[in-house]
Each structure stands twice: as C-alpha cells, then as structure tokens.
Design an enzyme around this catalytic site. Structure first.
Site, PDB file in Angstrom:
ATOM      1  N   ASP A   2       0.873  -1.162   0.000  1.00 38.36           N
ATOM      2  CA  ASP A   2       0.000   0.000   0.000  1.00 38.36           C
ATOM      3  C   ASP A   2       0.921   1.226   0.000  1.00 38.36           C
ATOM      4  O   ASP A   2       2.118   1.123   0.237  1.00 38.36           O
ATOM      5  CB  ASP A   2      -0.944  -0.012   1.206  1.00 38.36           C
ATOM      6  CG  ASP A   2      -2.138   0.904   0.990  1.00 38.36           C
ATOM      7  OD1 ASP A   2      -2.080   1.764   0.083  1.00 38.36           O
ATOM      8  OD2 ASP A   2      -3.141   0.782   1.726  1.00 38.36           O
TER       9      ASP A   2
HETATM   10  C1  BGC Z   1      -4.869   3.456   0.334  1.00 39.65           C
HETATM   11  C2  BGC Z   1      -5.090   2.504  -0.825  1.00 39.65           C
HETATM   12  C3  BGC Z   1      -4.999   3.269  -2.123  1.00 39.65           C
HETATM   13  C4  BGC Z   1      -3.636   3.974  -2.194  1.00 39.65           C
HETATM   14  C5  BGC Z   1      -3.424   4.757  -3.475  1.00 39.65           C
HETATM   15  C6  BGC Z   1      -3.606   4.277   0.178  1.00 39.65           C
HETATM   16  O1  BGC Z   1      -3.536   5.278   1.137  1.00 39.65           O
HETATM   17  O2  BGC Z   1      -4.829   2.730   1.544  1.00 39.65           O
HETATM   18  O3  BGC Z   1      -6.353   1.889  -0.706  1.00 39.65           O
HETATM   19  O4  BGC Z   1      -5.194   2.423  -3.212  1.00 39.65           O
HETATM   20  O5  BGC Z   1      -3.541   4.868  -1.096  1.00 39.65           O
HETATM   21  O6  BGC Z   1      -4.186   5.895  -3.506  1.00 39.65           O
END
Ligand code: BGC
Length: 799
Positions: free
Chosen positions: A307
């Site tokens: 993530d």
């Molecule tokens: C989130 C993800 C997301 C990623 C990209 C993260 O902060 O937890 O779900 O896909 O950001 O935006």
C-alpha cells in the site's frame, strides 16, 4: 553518427516528456532495433550505427531474457514505483519521478525503454476511476462515473449487476489509458466503526468473495487489471500499522476466505498488501501470507504491491523474499537499499528476478503494452445509467408501515435535514471520484415529478450557508486523509414542521453520518443520532401524525447507525447509502416505486454499539488489537449468542411479497461430493419485484464448534410479475460446508446432520431441509502458517 542518433533520441524524449506522455520504450527501441520481435541479442546496423541489440519485452516468453539483460540498477528500479524515481532512458542514471502519463492516477511502474518495458498506470478505485478532473493547458475535463461503493453493490445481491459495473469501469479505465485499477476493497466489515468499511462489500466472506470475483471478472474480461485489497486483516483505520492477533481459524474462515474465493474465481492481476501486521509480522514482510497462502495454497498468478508509502519503514529484503513484488509509490532510498542488499550478499538476486517476472507477466497483458491509445472520452451517459440502476438496486427498504411507500407521483413533499443541501454521495480518499455531476435528493425528487416544499428548502439553504460562514462550522482545506467539514447541528423545525404537515402530503427526513475523514475510523458518536437530529425527528413526526400523514426517513449514510430508539416515529425508512453520483435520482426511483426495492443488508444493523462483542476492546491499545470474537463476526455472533439486531444481515423489504416453497435437497439428503438445494419463490403481492434468496447451513458441532448458521449460497430472482414463480437451485460441495481445523491445518467436514435454511434474511428462514454426512472428512490440507504469537482469549459458545 552515434552521437547524432543519441541526440535525436534525447530530442524525441524531450518532446514526449513535455507533452506529459512518456514515449513507450517499445517505440524507441523499435527505432533502434531492426528485429524488435526477436528477443535474442544480435548485432544490427541501423542508420549506419553499429548497435548491440538487447532483448525486448514482446510477450510472456521474452521475459526471462529481458530480466537476464537487466542491470542491477534496472532490477532494483523495476520493483519500485516510478512516482518519484525512475531511470533516465538515455544514460541509465537514476533520476526524479517519471512524467505522469495520467494526472491524478495514484501510481505508475518503471519504463525501461532499452528493454521495451513500458510504464503501466495504476489508479484508484473503488467507486470508479479516480484521476484529476482537469489538466494544465487544456479546458477539457476528465470526469469519471462515480459508481456506488462496494457496500452498496453488495446490497444489490445481484452478481450480474456487479459484473456489469466491472465492465463499465473497465471501459472508463481504458478510455483514460489506465492499466490497473487499485480496487475493489474487500476487507471484512467486522468492526462497525472502521472508517473504510464503505470501500468493502460485507461482513460475510462469501458475499465479499463472490462480489469481488464478479467485479474483477467484469473488469479483466475487458483487458484491464484489478488489484484486490487490502491483504489482509485490515479491519480498522485507527491502528493502521498495528498488529492484529487473529486465530488461524478466524483467518481462514473469515478474513482470508473472501480473498481465497476471489483469487480462485477471478484470477486478479494484482493484490495490495495491507499496512498492518498479522500475528506479529507485517503483511508486506509476511512470507506465510504472501507465498504460503496466496501463491501455494491458492495459486495466485498476479503480483503483490505495497500500500502507499507502506514499504518505507519495513525490511526491504524481508519484503522481497516474502513475495511483495512492487513498492508503491516508490522512492530512491528503496532502490538504493535493494542494490546494497544484493551487493552485500543479504539478498539473493533470484528473488528480485522472480518478483520482476511476476510483474512483467502482467505488464505484457496490459492495454498500454498492447498499444491501446487513450481516447479520454468515456461513455459517461452509459456510466450514469448503470450507476443509477446499481444505486437504486442497492437501496434497502428497512420499514414500510401501512404501505406508506411508494409515494404517488403527484404528491407534495417537505424535505427535512441539512443533508438535503450538502449532498452526500460518498467517496473519500481512494474512492474520491470526480464525477461530472452529483444529484442531490431534492433534485432527484423534483426530476421524478414530486412537488417539493420550496419554501422550506430555501430556509435550509440559508441556514446551512449562514452556519458555514461561522468560525465553528466553516470548511477549511482538508486533504486526502482529513476532512475539515464540521458536522452541522440540525435546524430547529418546531414551527416549520407544523406548517409543512398542513400543506404537504408527506414529510421526508434525510439523516446522514458525519463527513468522514478516511484517515481515521468513524467516531462512536457517529453511530448515534445527535440531539438536534432526534429533536427534528420528534417534531416532524408529531406534526405529520397530527395530520394523519406519513413520515419517511432516508438514511444517507456510509454504514449502520442507531435506529431502534426513533424508528417508531417514522412510517418508512429507506437505507439510501451514499451511493455515488446518482443518489437523488435513485432515491426518487425507490420512493416513487419506479424501482421496487430489492436490496438487502450485507451488514448487521445492531440495536446498540455497546452490545457488540468487541465494544470495550476496539480499536485496541499499544498498537495491538486482538480479534477475540474470533469466527463470531456479524450475524454469526447475533445468531449464535441470541442477540436481536435492529435489522439483521440479509434483511430488506419490497413493495411486494414473496412466498418460499418446495425447499428440499436431492439424493434423499445423502451427501456424496456435493448436494443440490432447491427452492421455489413466488411473487404473492401486487407489483413486480425481485427477491434476494439466501441459503444458510447450520452445521453440527463436533471436534469444532460451529456458528448457529452461515451463508453458503445466494441468488437473486429475475423480475417476477405478480403470481409468477421461479425455481431456484444451489449446488454445495464439500469445501462449501467445511470448517478449518487448526490442529490438522485442514478444511474438514464433520459427520452429522446439517440443516439447510433457505431464507429471506439470516433470521427470516422460510424453508428447511437437511442432509447427512456419514463420516468425518478432510477436504483440503493447507500450509500450517500464520499462527498467533500470543494466547487469544477466544469467544466460544461452549464457555
Ligand atoms: C490506500 C489505498 C490506495 C492507495 C493509493 C492508500 O492510502 O490505503 O487503498 O489504493 O492509497 O491511492
């Protein structure tokens, strides 16, 4: 001559960069190599230049040779996202971030033109395509359809519709030149206050897994990829990076089960590791999770990414060896750490090669690799139509006293509540989709022909405007994680309600949850209605009852809220959710009966937060949280421990009624390797409608204790005209009815009598049958991994 060509190449790149488009490596190297379709090195002459041809990425078969031709620096960069670090295609130096092909897309992978590797683009999900709506230097807009969130899609119980939303999302992804969607979210809604529950489907792993698989298939059958997330046990926002202690059984049966179904049924291109640790090891560093379970037990074929910013403070070697392929969004430090680790002998390059191969296996399937060109003009009209249908089908009729609904087309309506002015269509953080428009509830009702009390609406407008101008309630610039939109108190409508009740046929109260922050959980207060909201309900109810006229509540919420204390004050309740851009139109469709509601709850609405089994423990302390309720999540808890919910899992009313008949199983209840459950559903009411039919199984206790019942299959009837019937059939195999035995590390089925309960909800069972299992059986043995590092005080019905 060579110099001249290099100069020309640099110029080409400069043009590409200036136009915001990185020339795909394929193009440049095609110009360099006379035989780009061959991946075997050869000496060629082009424009008089002696050039050693390097292998080119042309298909899956070329990947090994391409990896073999990579420098260590290229390898290290290839597993690091290109947002802030990339390789200069001309001199091979590490430079700042690659130019972003699609502004607002969350990330991009490295392009290595020398080897024909193009950058692929990754964009959020899960309410549609999240990219910037405008771009510098052009008046063109880049809007995307804001579809209903996964919790609304799950509420439809309609797998075909969810597949359709996947297909439509794929069209928009392709139109905008995106290769991989960072969605759907599919964690279990086990904790009511999780600030990201709206991004997930259900408290039940079967609903979660099947809906995810349908969505993923819809997208991927159309040539674009998905990323199922967040793997795994990421069920709260408060301890984002905390350690989650969970039993192996609860993991396998509840928290991993949806992912298992999705991987096996839809082969997602990618998976996103969660921020948290599971039983002492971070998900991104967790070989048990990423290799033993994901790849070995389930046969996952895609690649795993961190993530965002998650890989930074973790052990990079451990992550690579565990099976995390890609560090997103990526930074230079990560590239250096990887190179150092290889040079110091701490990381065997073969792991890097393996991880790159898994990424490139996906790269060669992407629209970008196949030369697809973005049109930047998605069919937003088609998107809107589907978004409206899915939103209306996901709405749940919770109460309908004395047939207060549907409203007649020419009725006059008074709208109460500030959410009528500040439209809540949902979508924050990753789900923040820039829609072309958003239909509020007043507009939707007006569009449907209902007459709105304009005077009252104007009062609300002024009230909201004035409050927002004060220091206490003014909105300050928030960011991706933090909303600075203080929740407004409700206007005092003691007098307005009396006048409205005299002059209009029906009172509609719109109730919302707070503007969420995305970066944190919902507050406990958000489950309960504020004093001013309760007073508004009192006032409107008293005034309309005085006139003998109905009051309807619309719940414009992202998750469950308290209803038990006030529901008797209203005649109808429609759970409208926060379902995307078509909110108002979809609410109107349901209120007027244009759409007969057929949604049902994928999550339990409890009477009180305090009675939830984790209420005094959630969200944990000292960065630790223990899943003590174990397998007893949601309705599994309620039905096993006899707790009455406000509205149970699977519940939802219709404007018609359905009878269930002929519930039976085949083979006289003798289970061989499968059994078929039959039921007939008849529309016994006066209007056409659809029914979500649920099949639960109550398994006998044996060596393992079992929840009172568990959902094992579901379907939705076609639209049935009054008096019409549909015969339904559900197949259950051994794995469907198995439980996870930690001692054996196996899915087992225990002997005894199994009750099959076919119902309209988890407590409204309409027909039963039973089958027998003659002897204990091991259905599947899996890797014995992910054991808790502490003793968990597990909830048990035997204590
Ligand atoms: C989130 C993800 C997301 C990623 C990209 C993260 O902060 O937890 O779900 O896909 O950001 O935006």
């Amino acid at each position: 001559m060579l110099k001249k060509w290099k100069k020309k190449k640099r110029k080409l790149l400069a043009i590409a960069l200036a136009s915001g488009l990185m020339l795909s490596g394929v193009n440049i190297d095609l110009a360099l190599a006379s035989n780009a379709n061959s991946n075997s090195p050869a000496t060629v002459t082009q424009q008089g230049v002696e050039q050693q041809q390097v292998p080119q990425l042309v298909d899956a078969a070329s990947i090994d040779a391409v990896i073999a031709a990579m420098t260590l620096q290229e390898k290290a960069a290839m597993v690091v996202g290109a947002n802030t670090v990339s390789i200069d295609p001309v001199n091979g130096e590490i430079i700042g971030g690659q130019s972003r092909k699609v502004p607002g897309a969350a990330g991009q992978t490295q392009s290595i033109p020398r080897l024909g590797i193009p950058a692929i683009v990754l964009a959020d999900g899960p309410m549609g395509v999240r990219i910037d709506p405008t771009r510098p230097g052009t008046d063109q807009t880049f809007h995307a359809t804001k579809f209903p969130s996964p919790n609304v899609l799950a509420s439809t119980w309609d797998t075909e519709l969810v597949n359709d939303v996947g297909v439509a999302t794929a069209d928009e992804l392709k139109a905008y030149g995106i290769d991989l969607l960072l969605a759907p979210g599919m964690n279990i809604q086990s904790y009511l206050l999780n600030g990201r529950n709206y991004e997930y489907f259900s408290e039940d792993p079967l609903v979660t897994g099947i809906m995810t698989a349908e969505f993923v298939n819809g997208v991927q059958d159309n040539g674009v990829g998905t990323t199922i997330k967040h793997f795994a046990a990421y069920n709260q926002r408060e301890l984002n990076n905390g350690n989650m202690n969970v039993s192996q059984r609860a993991l396998r049966e509840i928290y991993l089960k949806g992912f298992e179904i999705a991987v096996k049924e839809s082969d997602p291109w990618a998976i996103m590791d969660s921020y948290n640790a599971i039983n002492g090891t971070y998900a991104t560093e967790n070989k048990d999770l990423l290799t033993s379970v994901l790849r070995e037990d389930w046969g996952f074929n895609g690649f795993a990414m961190t993530d965002w910013e998650n890989g930074n403070n973790r052990d990079i070697v451990k992550q690579i060896m565990a099976g995390t392929n890609l560090f997103m969004p990526g930074n230079l430090d990560q590239v250096n750490r990887i190179m150092d680790a290889v040079k110091d002998g701490n990381l065997n390059e073969k792991y890097l090669d393996r991880n790159i191969k898994e990424i490139l296996n996906i790269v060669v399937q992407t629209p970008t690799f196949k030369g697809h060109v973005a049109t930047n003009s998605p069919d937003l009209e088609a998107g809107a139509k589907l978004a409206r249908q899915a939103a209306a089908d996901g709405m749940v009729l919770l109460k309908n006293e004395a047939k207060a609904l549907p409203l007649k087309g020419d009725m006059s309506v008074s709208l109460f509540g500030t959410p009528n002015i500040e439209t809540m269509t949902g979508g924050r953080g990753s789900a923040l989709v820039y829609a072309p428009y958003q239909i509020g509830i007043p507009e939707g009702l007006q569009n449907s022909g209902l007459m709105i009390n304009e005077e009252l609406l104007a009062k609300y407008e002024t009230y909201v405007e004035e409050l927002r101008a004060t220091d206490e309630y003014k909105q300050t610039p928030g960011n991706f994680f933090v909303s600075t939109f203080p929740t407004l108190p409700e206007m005092d409508v003691t007098e307005e309600a009396v006048a409205a009740a005299e002059n209009t046929d029906v009172g509609i109260i719109v109730l919302s949850t707070e503007f969420g922050t995305y970066g944190s959980d919902r507050s406990k207060n958000d489950f309960y209605l504020s004093e001013s909201k309760l007073k508004m309900i009192e006032d409107v109810s008293a005034a309309y009852r005085e006139q003998g006229k109905p009051v309807i509540a619309i719940l414009n919420v992202e998750g469950p809220l308290e209803t038990a204390s006030w529901e008797d004050k209203v005649d109808g309740i429609v759970l409208g959710w926060q379902p995307g851009q078509e909110l108002g139109n979809a609410v109107a469709d349901v209120l007027t009966g244009k759409v007969n509601p057929s949604g049902k709850l994928p999550q339990t609405f409890p009477v009180d937060y305090a009675e939830l089994p984790y209420a005094d423990r959630y969200p944990g302390v000292n960065n630790e949280f223990t899943y003590e309720e174990d397998i007893y999540v949601g309705y599994r808890y309620n039905t096993t421990f006899g707790l009455e919910p406000a509205y149970e899992f699977g519940y939802g009313l219709s404007y018609t009624t359905f009878d269930y008949d002929k519930v039976r199983v085949n083979r006289n209840g003798q289970f061989k390797d499968r059994i078929t459950v039959f039921a007939t559903v008849e529309n016994t009411g006066e209007v056409a409608g659809r029914e979500a039919v649920q099949v639960y199984v109550s398994a006998p206790d044996g060596k393992l204790e079992k929840p009172e019942l568990e959902l094992k299959a579901f379907t939705k009837t076609k639209e049935l005209e009054p008096g019409k019937k549909e015969n339904l059939k559900f197949d259950l195999d051994l794995k469907d009815i198995a439980s996870f035995d930690e001692e054996k590390s196996a899915w087992i089925v225990e002997k005894g009598t199994y009750e099959v309960l076919v119902g309209a909800s988890s407590t409204d069972i309409r027909g039963t049958a039973s089958f027998k299992i003659e002897k204990d059986m091991v259905v599947e043995t899996v890797n014995d991994v992910l054991a808790p590092q502490i003793e968990i005080d597990r909830l048990s019905k035997l204590n």
